[in-house]
Design a protein around this motif. Structure first.
Motif, PDB file in Angstrom:
ATOM      1  N   ALA A   1       0.578  -1.092  -0.116  1.00  0.00           N
ATOM      2  CA  ALA A   1      -0.136  -0.110  -0.458  1.00  0.00           C
ATOM      3  C   ALA A   1       0.790   1.307  -0.014  1.00  0.00           C
ATOM      4  O   ALA A   1       0.718   2.252   0.769  1.00  0.00           O
ATOM      5  CB  ALA A   1      -0.931  -0.113   1.385  1.00  0.00           C
TER       6      ALA A   1
ATOM      7  N   ARG B   1       2.481   4.795  -0.839  1.00  0.00           N
ATOM      8  CA  ARG B   1       1.863   6.222  -0.892  1.00  0.00           C
ATOM      9  C   ARG B   1       3.068   6.410  -1.734  1.00  0.00           C
ATOM     10  O   ARG B   1       4.151   6.691  -0.696  1.00  0.00           O
ATOM     11  CB  ARG B   1       0.903   6.739   0.120  1.00  0.00           C
ATOM     12  CG  ARG B   1      -0.279   5.397   0.530  1.00  0.00           C
ATOM     13  CD  ARG B   1      -0.973   6.255   1.450  1.00  0.00           C
ATOM     14  NE  ARG B   1      -0.053   6.071   2.810  1.00  0.00           N
ATOM     15  CZ  ARG B   1       0.354   6.995   3.937  1.00  0.00           C
ATOM     16  NH1 ARG B   1      -0.650   8.245   3.772  1.00  0.00           N
ATOM     17  NH2 ARG B   1       1.008   6.853   5.195  1.00  0.00           N
TER      18      ARG B   1
ATOM     19  N   CYS C   1      -7.370   5.043  -2.717  1.00  0.00           N
ATOM     20  CA  CYS C   1      -7.023   4.082  -1.430  1.00  0.00           C
ATOM     21  C   CYS C   1      -8.446   3.949  -0.983  1.00  0.00           C
ATOM     22  O   CYS C   1      -9.345   5.130  -0.618  1.00  0.00           O
ATOM     23  CB  CYS C   1      -6.231   4.658   0.084  1.00  0.00           C
ATOM     24  SG  CYS C   1      -6.362   3.772   1.472  1.00  0.00           S
TER      25      CYS C   1
ATOM     26  N   ILE D   1      -2.486   4.657  -3.534  1.00  0.00           N
ATOM     27  CA  ILE D   1      -1.996   3.216  -3.625  1.00  0.00           C
ATOM     28  C   ILE D   1      -1.299   3.734  -4.533  1.00  0.00           C
ATOM     29  O   ILE D   1      -1.981   4.222  -5.765  1.00  0.00           O
ATOM     30  CB  ILE D   1      -2.393   2.450  -3.441  1.00  0.00           C
ATOM     31  CG1 ILE D   1      -3.397   2.569  -2.487  1.00  0.00           C
ATOM     32  CG2 ILE D   1      -2.160   1.254  -3.274  1.00  0.00           C
ATOM     33  CD1 ILE D   1      -2.475   3.248  -0.663  1.00  0.00           C
TER      34      ILE D   1
ATOM     35  N   THR E   1       1.590   1.991  -7.336  1.00  0.00           N
ATOM     36  CA  THR E   1       1.454  -0.191  -7.701  1.00  0.00           C
ATOM     37  C   THR E   1       2.943  -0.113  -9.220  1.00  0.00           C
ATOM     38  O   THR E   1       2.520   0.367 -10.008  1.00  0.00           O
ATOM     39  CB  THR E   1       0.184  -0.748  -8.530  1.00  0.00           C
ATOM     40  OG1 THR E   1      -1.036  -0.342  -6.559  1.00  0.00           O
ATOM     41  CG2 THR E   1       0.672  -2.341  -8.210  1.00  0.00           C
TER      42      THR E   1
END
Length: 156
Positions: free
Chosen positions: A50, A52, A85, A93, A95
């Motif tokens: 997760a 950030r 989120c 978030i 990725t």
């Protein structure tokens, strides 16, 4: 005669710049599109659940604004995705995309080889001693480091 703080600082910065540049050169010669900075950020995002922008900033020792601009460029280039989120609509978030992961995987081998070369002149005990000393230098210069977890330190 004691070594001055000024000469130690100059030597440290020169060593860091030369080490950084040697890794950048290795990535470029191999045709990998990542810079070392991008590699480090993508690796952080991949390895941080997760993740950030705050984690990116903290991991790289940069401001939130600088991390945000870097993340923007990585997103624009298709190397990262951003997802709202679910439990905090203000947070995003991060990725790593499949393309980003492919570049990261290829770069990891290049970076590791360049890092080994950078420290090849040091014996194992010297590397261990350096790994123990560097966090102390960082902690004395940046009070935030004093509160970093042990897992964020330098590892041989």
């Amino acid at each position: 005669m004691a070594t001055s703080a000024s000469s130690l600082f100059t030597a440290l910065i020169r060593a860091e710049v030369r080490a950084w540049n040697s890794v950048e050169t290795a990535l470029s010669r191999a045709g990998n599109p990542l810079t070392l900075g991008r590699f480090l950020v993508l690796r952080t995002v991949r390895d941080t659940p997760a993740c950030r922008i705050q984690e990116v900033a903290s991991s790289q020792g940069i401001t939130l604004g600088a991390a945000s601009r870097l993340v923007d460029r990585l997103h624009r280039d298709g190397l990262l995705t951003r997802t709202r989120c679910t439990h905090d609509r203000r947070a995003t978030i991060l990725t790593v995309t499949d393309v980003g992961l492919a570049h990261l995987e290829a770069a990891a081998q290049i970076v590791e080889a360049a890092q080994k070369t950078a420290f090849s002149a040091l014996s194992a005990p010297q590397r261990e001693q350096l790994a123990l000393m560097l966090p102390s230098v960082g902690q004395s210069g940046d009070p935030v480091w004093r509160y970093a977890s042990a897992s964020e330190g330098v590892h041989a």
